[in-house]
Design a protein around this motif. Structure first.
Motif, PDB file in Angstrom:
ATOM      1  N   GLY A   1      41.465  40.590  47.867  1.00 20.47           N
ATOM      2  CA  GLY A   1      40.862  39.364  48.631  1.00 20.47           C
ATOM      3  C   GLY A   1      39.365  39.481  48.521  1.00 20.47           C
ATOM      4  O   GLY A   1      38.865  38.417  47.893  1.00 20.47           O
ATOM      5  N   PRO A   2      38.925  40.418  48.956  1.00 23.57           N
ATOM      6  CA  PRO A   2      37.447  40.558  48.686  1.00 23.57           C
ATOM      7  C   PRO A   2      36.898  40.586  47.369  1.00 23.57           C
ATOM      8  O   PRO A   2      35.870  39.926  47.306  1.00 23.57           O
ATOM      9  CB  PRO A   2      36.962  41.819  49.377  1.00 23.57           C
ATOM     10  CG  PRO A   2      38.102  42.037  50.677  1.00 23.57           C
ATOM     11  CD  PRO A   2      39.439  41.621  49.926  1.00 23.57           C
ATOM     12  N   ILE A   3      37.474  41.206  46.271  1.00 20.10           N
ATOM     13  CA  ILE A   3      37.260  40.883  44.933  1.00 20.10           C
ATOM     14  C   ILE A   3      37.193  39.495  44.670  1.00 20.10           C
ATOM     15  O   ILE A   3      36.123  39.019  43.973  1.00 20.10           O
ATOM     16  CB  ILE A   3      38.199  41.798  44.114  1.00 20.10           C
ATOM     17  CG1 ILE A   3      37.891  43.359  44.400  1.00 20.10           C
ATOM     18  CG2 ILE A   3      37.959  41.341  42.587  1.00 20.10           C
ATOM     19  CD1 ILE A   3      38.769  44.183  43.824  1.00 20.10           C
TER      20      ILE A   3
ATOM     21  N   PHE B   1      47.728  29.378  47.674  1.00 21.73           N
ATOM     22  CA  PHE B   1      46.665  29.988  48.503  1.00 21.73           C
ATOM     23  C   PHE B   1      45.666  30.225  47.598  1.00 21.73           C
ATOM     24  O   PHE B   1      44.427  30.309  47.877  1.00 21.73           O
ATOM     25  CB  PHE B   1      47.300  30.941  49.436  1.00 21.73           C
ATOM     26  CG  PHE B   1      45.992  31.842  50.079  1.00 21.73           C
ATOM     27  CD1 PHE B   1      45.315  30.974  51.110  1.00 21.73           C
ATOM     28  CD2 PHE B   1      45.990  33.066  49.946  1.00 21.73           C
ATOM     29  CE1 PHE B   1      44.514  31.923  51.681  1.00 21.73           C
ATOM     30  CE2 PHE B   1      44.961  33.779  50.594  1.00 21.73           C
ATOM     31  CZ  PHE B   1      44.244  33.428  51.687  1.00 21.73           C
ATOM     32  N   LEU B   2      45.980  31.198  46.467  1.00 18.57           N
ATOM     33  CA  LEU B   2      45.009  31.720  45.646  1.00 18.57           C
ATOM     34  C   LEU B   2      43.931  30.580  44.644  1.00 18.57           C
ATOM     35  O   LEU B   2      43.058  30.634  44.689  1.00 18.57           O
ATOM     36  CB  LEU B   2      45.673  32.523  44.426  1.00 18.57           C
ATOM     37  CG  LEU B   2      46.398  34.026  44.961  1.00 18.57           C
ATOM     38  CD1 LEU B   2      47.097  34.607  43.798  1.00 18.57           C
ATOM     39  CD2 LEU B   2      45.188  34.674  45.726  1.00 18.57           C
ATOM     40  N   GLN B   3      44.726  29.574  44.490  1.00 18.36           N
ATOM     41  CA  GLN B   3      43.999  28.317  43.772  1.00 18.36           C
ATOM     42  C   GLN B   3      43.130  27.573  44.903  1.00 18.36           C
ATOM     43  O   GLN B   3      41.857  27.420  44.662  1.00 18.36           O
ATOM     44  CB  GLN B   3      45.114  27.406  43.383  1.00 18.36           C
ATOM     45  CG  GLN B   3      45.791  27.940  42.364  1.00 18.36           C
ATOM     46  CD  GLN B   3      47.212  26.968  41.717  1.00 18.36           C
ATOM     47  OE1 GLN B   3      48.037  26.693  42.263  1.00 18.36           O
ATOM     48  NE2 GLN B   3      46.588  26.023  40.921  1.00 18.36           N
ATOM     49  N   ASP B   4      43.731  27.391  45.974  1.00 21.99           N
ATOM     50  CA  ASP B   4      42.874  26.676  47.134  1.00 21.99           C
ATOM     51  C   ASP B   4      41.506  27.436  47.683  1.00 21.99           C
ATOM     52  O   ASP B   4      40.766  27.028  47.854  1.00 21.99           O
ATOM     53  CB  ASP B   4      43.767  26.253  48.273  1.00 21.99           C
ATOM     54  CG  ASP B   4      44.668  25.154  47.910  1.00 21.99           C
ATOM     55  OD1 ASP B   4      44.767  24.810  46.562  1.00 21.99           O
ATOM     56  OD2 ASP B   4      45.792  25.002  48.660  1.00 21.99           O
ATOM     57  N   GLN B   5      41.803  28.828  48.001  1.00 19.57           N
ATOM     58  CA  GLN B   5      41.083  29.556  48.661  1.00 19.57           C
ATOM     59  C   GLN B   5      39.927  30.205  47.712  1.00 19.57           C
ATOM     60  O   GLN B   5      38.819  30.111  47.985  1.00 19.57           O
ATOM     61  CB  GLN B   5      41.708  30.715  49.357  1.00 19.57           C
ATOM     62  CG  GLN B   5      40.635  31.663  50.202  1.00 19.57           C
ATOM     63  CD  GLN B   5      40.095  30.925  51.234  1.00 19.57           C
ATOM     64  OE1 GLN B   5      40.609  30.152  51.963  1.00 19.57           O
ATOM     65  NE2 GLN B   5      38.862  31.492  51.581  1.00 19.57           N
ATOM     66  N   TYR B   6      40.340  30.521  46.669  1.00 19.92           N
ATOM     67  CA  TYR B   6      39.231  31.170  45.474  1.00 19.92           C
ATOM     68  C   TYR B   6      39.176  30.410  44.206  1.00 19.92           C
ATOM     69  O   TYR B   6      38.378  30.870  43.501  1.00 19.92           O
ATOM     70  CB  TYR B   6      40.094  32.756  45.201  1.00 19.92           C
ATOM     71  CG  TYR B   6      40.262  33.292  46.360  1.00 19.92           C
ATOM     72  CD1 TYR B   6      39.204  33.988  47.087  1.00 19.92           C
ATOM     73  CD2 TYR B   6      41.534  33.751  46.693  1.00 19.92           C
ATOM     74  CE1 TYR B   6      39.326  34.877  48.164  1.00 19.92           C
ATOM     75  CE2 TYR B   6      41.687  34.535  47.932  1.00 19.92           C
ATOM     76  CZ  TYR B   6      40.694  35.049  48.684  1.00 19.92           C
ATOM     77  OH  TYR B   6      40.852  35.896  49.671  1.00 19.92           O
TER      78      TYR B   6
ATOM     79  N   LYS C   1      34.365  34.106  43.351  1.00 23.29           N
ATOM     80  CA  LYS C   1      34.426  32.777  43.979  1.00 23.29           C
ATOM     81  C   LYS C   1      32.874  32.527  43.940  1.00 23.29           C
ATOM     82  O   LYS C   1      32.413  31.468  43.689  1.00 23.29           O
ATOM     83  CB  LYS C   1      35.176  32.577  45.152  1.00 23.29           C
ATOM     84  CG  LYS C   1      34.999  31.071  45.868  1.00 23.29           C
ATOM     85  CD  LYS C   1      35.832  31.265  47.047  1.00 23.29           C
ATOM     86  CE  LYS C   1      35.459  29.868  47.882  1.00 23.29           C
ATOM     87  NZ  LYS C   1      36.091  29.981  49.243  1.00 23.29           N
ATOM     88  N   ASN C   2      32.191  33.148  44.890  1.00 24.53           N
ATOM     89  CA  ASN C   2      30.856  33.201  45.153  1.00 24.53           C
ATOM     90  C   ASN C   2      29.607  33.266  44.105  1.00 24.53           C
ATOM     91  O   ASN C   2      28.745  32.707  44.204  1.00 24.53           O
ATOM     92  CB  ASN C   2      30.390  34.059  46.570  1.00 24.53           C
ATOM     93  CG  ASN C   2      31.126  33.932  47.769  1.00 24.53           C
ATOM     94  OD1 ASN C   2      31.373  32.670  48.026  1.00 24.53           O
ATOM     95  ND2 ASN C   2      31.374  34.841  48.457  1.00 24.53           N
TER      96      ASN C   2
END
Length: 600
Positions: free
Chosen positions: A265-267, A320-325, A272-273
């Motif tokens: 998750g943090p990776i 979730f992986l698509q939407d969040q990251y 993303k950022n």
């Protein structure tokens, strides 16, 4: 590069499991990855598919100069032909609204632009025109390949060692680069600077006059730092990384390259950022290198895709992986081992996987590479290995030698799973006069190594009734821990429906969220490291393990904030996630790392 029709891909699995997956799924718009480890298997599969499609087959003997690269090129060219033919057949079925094109359409995600447009056309125009439009706009999946950079065994002609361009990974790269494919090579298992430099020899990795890349590079990475270092390194050579494929360190199949306690998750949050920063930083170096080479320089940066894989098991996690990251595609590997329509799997191994539970799936030390390797208890390759040990002849005859990398005893590299290496290593052990307990422990660690370079390809031979006289019939299998929650063979369309939430094939409802599962695997991994170093802990090791634990605790804090968001989808089990986070945090904080430190 055509727009991908699906939001998932099938990663490479073992050596033989996905060796011909493109011929099975690419016509439906699904991308999959072929392993380029085993040119002997590749040659057998080329013969098999040539005869199946009534094509002329001319064998490439191992006496031919550069036979490994030539076998790979010939096979990939054949796969390209087969996929094109099957895709054209599928398109032609649109004239009669046949089952194949309907299957293509039905498997698309509901939010697919293609599916939406087709639906609109069926309402606005004659149904026949709508089907003709669909025929002209569907695209096949890609035929991507995988090269494990560590498997770069030198090769010999007689006793003469050949130059590095004939080593295994280099020859595989050349085989891919000279093929007709418009596709990507997935480079896994870390940097190989010499191999990366060799990529400069092939024009297809550079942009044409229109700025297009015929051959693209995908880096499988464990974190952002690794991606940036490797991306910049390649950019300075005028080579663009089109995709960074983030894989869970432990919640995956095959070899497990654990991070220093950094969680998925943090990776992904960091990717993303910093995605724009990564693209712009690499682009500047890339343009400078292209200009110095005299190549055309693209005005705007090429596409950079971020994808993720490792432990995904529900439609909710996928979305979730698509939407969040903002990941561009999600890799679904282990569950597809239960889809013989998509992969090669023999009957015995299929039954083994269907019945596998958590305790049957474990992180083993069987790989000759010395890297933890996901395995399942009861596989026939392990049974074969144990039979040899019981007979007093441990080790494999080593018929293929792809993992012959050790020069501990010989000038010419040999494999740590081979009979030759284990005989020499056990002779050395006899001379050490160890205490019985230490002797038994060391003996077990030597003979535990298994011939996975053969075992991971054998299922493809068994599934297609091909000759196994070279390999034997022992099968190695490397599913991830996720296999415990999938327990029945399913058709391709059923698996795709599960991925997109149109159905649910999970056999158990107590499956933890993928992030929580990975966290648990890391906690177990840390405890194993503590136990293994209990008698030899030094200050450096202690500091490393403390840092490892602190990184896990930071990951738990990140997940608390993430899952505490009001818009977090509750069907992902938020309540149980918080319970799990609390439990793992308490366990980590009470781990007695300090007690293992040597007294001053």
């Amino acid at each position: 590069m055509a727009t991908a029709q699906h939001t998932f891909h099938i990663p490479v699995m073992g050596i033989g499991y996905t060796i011909d997956s493109p011929a099975r799924v690419a016509m439906y718009g699904i991308t999959s990855v072929i392993s380029l480890v085993d040119d002997i298997l590749i040659e057998k599969m080329r013969e098999y598919h040539s005869k199946k499609r009534n094509k002329k087959f001319r064998p490439i003997s191992n006496k031919v100069n550069d036979f490994r690269a030539k076998r790979i090129t010939a096979y990939l060219d054949l796969m390209d032909e087969v996929v094109d033919e099957k895709f054209e057949e599928l398109k032609e079925s649109a004239q009669n609204r046949g089952d194949e094109i309907k299957k293509y359409l039905q498997m698309l995600p509901d939010q697919s632009a293609l599916k939406t447009k087709f639906s609109e056309l069926t309402e606005e125009y004659d149904i026949g025109k709508a089907w003709n439009w669909l025929k002209d706009h569907i695209t096949p999946g890609k035929i991507d390949v995988n090269i494990m950079t560590k498997l770069d065994r030198p090769n010999y002609k007689g006793k003469e060692k050949l130059s590095s361009e004939y080593s295994d990974a280099h020859a595989a790269l050349r085989g891919f680069a000279k093929s007709t494919l418009d596709a990507s090579v997935v480079l896994s298992a870390g940097m190989n600077p010499r191999l990366y430099g060799y990529m400069q020899e092939f024009p297809d990795f550079y942009p044409d006059e229109s700025g297009n890349l015929k051959k693209r590079i995908i880096l499988k990475v464990s974190d952002y730092r690794s991606a940036l270092i490797q991306g910049k390194y390649l950019a300075k050579k005028g080579l663009w990384v089109s995709e960074y494929r983030v894989e869970s360190g432990l919640n995956c199949g095959g070899h497990a390259f654990a991070t220093d306690g950094y969680l998925m998750g943090p990776i992904l949050e960091e990717f993303k950022n910093k995605r724009t920063e990564l693209r712009e930083t690499v682009h500047a170096l890339y343009c400078d290198a292209l200009e110095k080479r005299g190549n055309s320089v693209p005005e705007t940066p090429h596409e950079v895709r971020i994808t993720a894989q490792g432990g995904v098991g529900t439609a909710g996690e996928h979305q979730f992986l698509q939407d969040q990251y903002g990941v561009d595609s999600v890799g679904w590997g282990t569950p597809f081992l239960l889809v013989p329509e998509a992969v090669n799997i023999d009957t015995n191994t299929m039954h083994l996987l269907e019945n596998a539970e958590e305790d049957d799936l474990y992180l083993s030390d069987i790989s000759p590479l010395g890297v933890p390797f996901n395995s399942v208890r009861g596989n026939t390759k392990d049974i074969e290995k144990e039979d040899r040990i019981a007979a007093g002849r441990p080790g494999s005859p080593c018929p293929k030698k792809y993992v012959s990398l050790s020069t501990e005893f010989t000038e010419k590299p040999i494999c740590k799973a081979s009979r030759q290496y284990q005989y020499l290593k056990l002779q050395e052990l006899e001379e050490e006069n160890l205490e019985p307990t230490e002797y038994d422990k060391t003996y077990d660690s030597i003979v535990e190594k298994s011939c996975i370079c053969v075992g991971l390809g054998t299922a493809a031979l068994l599934a297609n009734n091909l000759d196994t006289r070279i390999e034997g019939e022992g099968v190695s299998i490397c599913p991830g821990p996720n296999m415990a929650y999938f327990s029945e063979e399913v058709p391709l369309q059923t698996m795709v429906n599960h991925i997109y939430g149109k159905s649910d094939i999970l056999s158990r409802k107590d499956r933890p969220h993928m992030f929580l599962k990975e966290l648990g695997l890391y906690v177990d991994y840390l405890k194993t490291q503590l136990a293994d170093n209990a008698d030899s802990m030094d200050e450096k090791q202690q500091k490393y393990l403390e840092s490892f634990r602190d990184n896990l605790l930071d990951g738990i804090d990140y997940y608390r904030n993430l899952f505490g968001q009001a818009d977090f989808p509750q069907n992902n089990g938020a309540a149980t996630i918080f319970d799990g986070l609390d439990s793992f945090e308490e366990e980590l904080k009470t781990l007695p790392i300090q007690q293992f430190a040597p007294a001053e």
